[in-house]
Motif scaffolding. Structure first.
Motif, PDB file in Angstrom:
ATOM      1  N   ASP A  50       0.809  -1.225   0.000  1.00 43.61           N
ATOM      2  CA  ASP A  50       0.000   0.000   0.000  1.00 43.61           C
ATOM      3  C   ASP A  50       0.839   1.271   0.000  1.00 43.61           C
ATOM      4  N   ASN A  61      -1.404   7.313  -5.818  1.00 40.44           N
ATOM      5  CA  ASN A  61      -0.942   7.411  -7.193  1.00 40.44           C
ATOM      6  C   ASN A  61      -0.565   8.837  -7.531  1.00 40.44           C
ATOM      7  N   LYS A  95       0.466   2.716  -8.658  1.00 37.38           N
ATOM      8  CA  LYS A  95       0.021   1.607  -7.817  1.00 37.38           C
ATOM      9  C   LYS A  95      -0.367   0.388  -8.645  1.00 37.38           C
ATOM     10  N   LEU A 121       2.801  -1.199  -9.186  1.00 35.35           N
ATOM     11  CA  LEU A 121       3.582  -1.272  -7.944  1.00 35.35           C
ATOM     12  C   LEU A 121       5.008  -0.771  -8.164  1.00 35.35           C
ATOM     13  N   THR A 161       7.586   2.605  -7.971  1.00 32.95           N
ATOM     14  CA  THR A 161       7.857   3.958  -7.537  1.00 32.95           C
ATOM     15  C   THR A 161       9.237   4.384  -8.016  1.00 32.95           C
TER      16      THR A 161
END
Lengths: 113, 111
Positions: free
Chosen positions: B31, B53, B67, B70, B72
């Motif tokens: 999360d 997001n 998201k 997944l 970043t």
């Protein structure tokens, strides 16, 4: 800023020896953690606790015991130290689970010869 | 299997340049993502976190999160030699109790 104090900062022991690493936090945090850091592996979780008397197993627990005696104090015990446990050990704390910031101590460099 | 994968392992950028670091989780339960920075001989310190997001900017640092994939990324513009450090990505999911860290990206900014 949150304070996490580790001792000793450096330790050399012989294979088969007993070692205790100490950690104290004065942040009133519930969670405390022991990580080891080795080149190429980042931070790996050994044990953690969410309160006095509680102990949870992390990802690399073999060869380690831990005990949380109070809200503030968390100890890592190596009862039969081996050269593979030579590493940099970090204690950390957080107020809640992993959705809150984790604060780290300065680390203990352990060498097992 | 590691829950968090980071790339590249190491990165060299010139002073004033842009550094881009990537982090992906293989766990659909993730999360939140956190970025921690660790200077040589020091302990890790939280740099930025992102839960939604999109994009988050703090000074020269920008974090993106997708998201659905997944993934970043951390971008550092106008990189300075003082930015040279190990950058650790960490993930937290609703069924976890703890953060899981990646292996890190070692950033070197050359004067």
């Amino acid at each position: 800023e949150a304070a996490v104090t580790q001792s000793p900062r450096n330790k050399v022991t012989v294979t088969g020896g007993n070692v205790t690493l100490s950690c104290r936090q004065t942040n009133s945090h519930n969670y405390m953690y022991w990580y080891r850091q080795d080149t190429g592996h980042g931070l790996r979780l050994i044990h953690y606790s969410y309160g006095a008397g509680n102990l949870q197993i992390g990802d690399v627990p073999d060869g380690y015991k831990a005990t949380r005696t109070t809200q503030e104090d968390f100890f890592l015990l190596l009862e039969l130290a081996s050269p593979s446990q030579t590493s940099l050990y970090f204690c950390a704390s957080s107020s809640d689970r992993g959705d809150t910031e984790v604060f780290f101590g300065k680390g203990t460099r352990l060498t097992v010869v | 299997q590691q829950k968090v994968q980071q790339s590249p392992e190491s990165l060299i950028v010139p002073e004033g340049g842009m550094a881009s670091l990537n982090c992906t989780s293989s766990d659909r339960n993730v999360d939140y993502f956190w970025w921690y920075r660790q200077h040589s001989g020091k302990s890790p310190k939280m740099l930025m976190s992102i839960f939604s997001n999109g994009e988050k900017e703090e000074g020269r640092f920008t974090v993106h999160l997708n998201k659905a994939s997944l993934h970043t990324s951390l971008h550092i513009r106008d990189s300075q030699p003082s930015d040279s450090a190990l950058y650790l990505c960490a993930a937290f999911g609703s069924n976890y109790n703890v953060l899981y860290f990646g292996s890190g990206t070692k950033l070197t900014v050359e004067p």
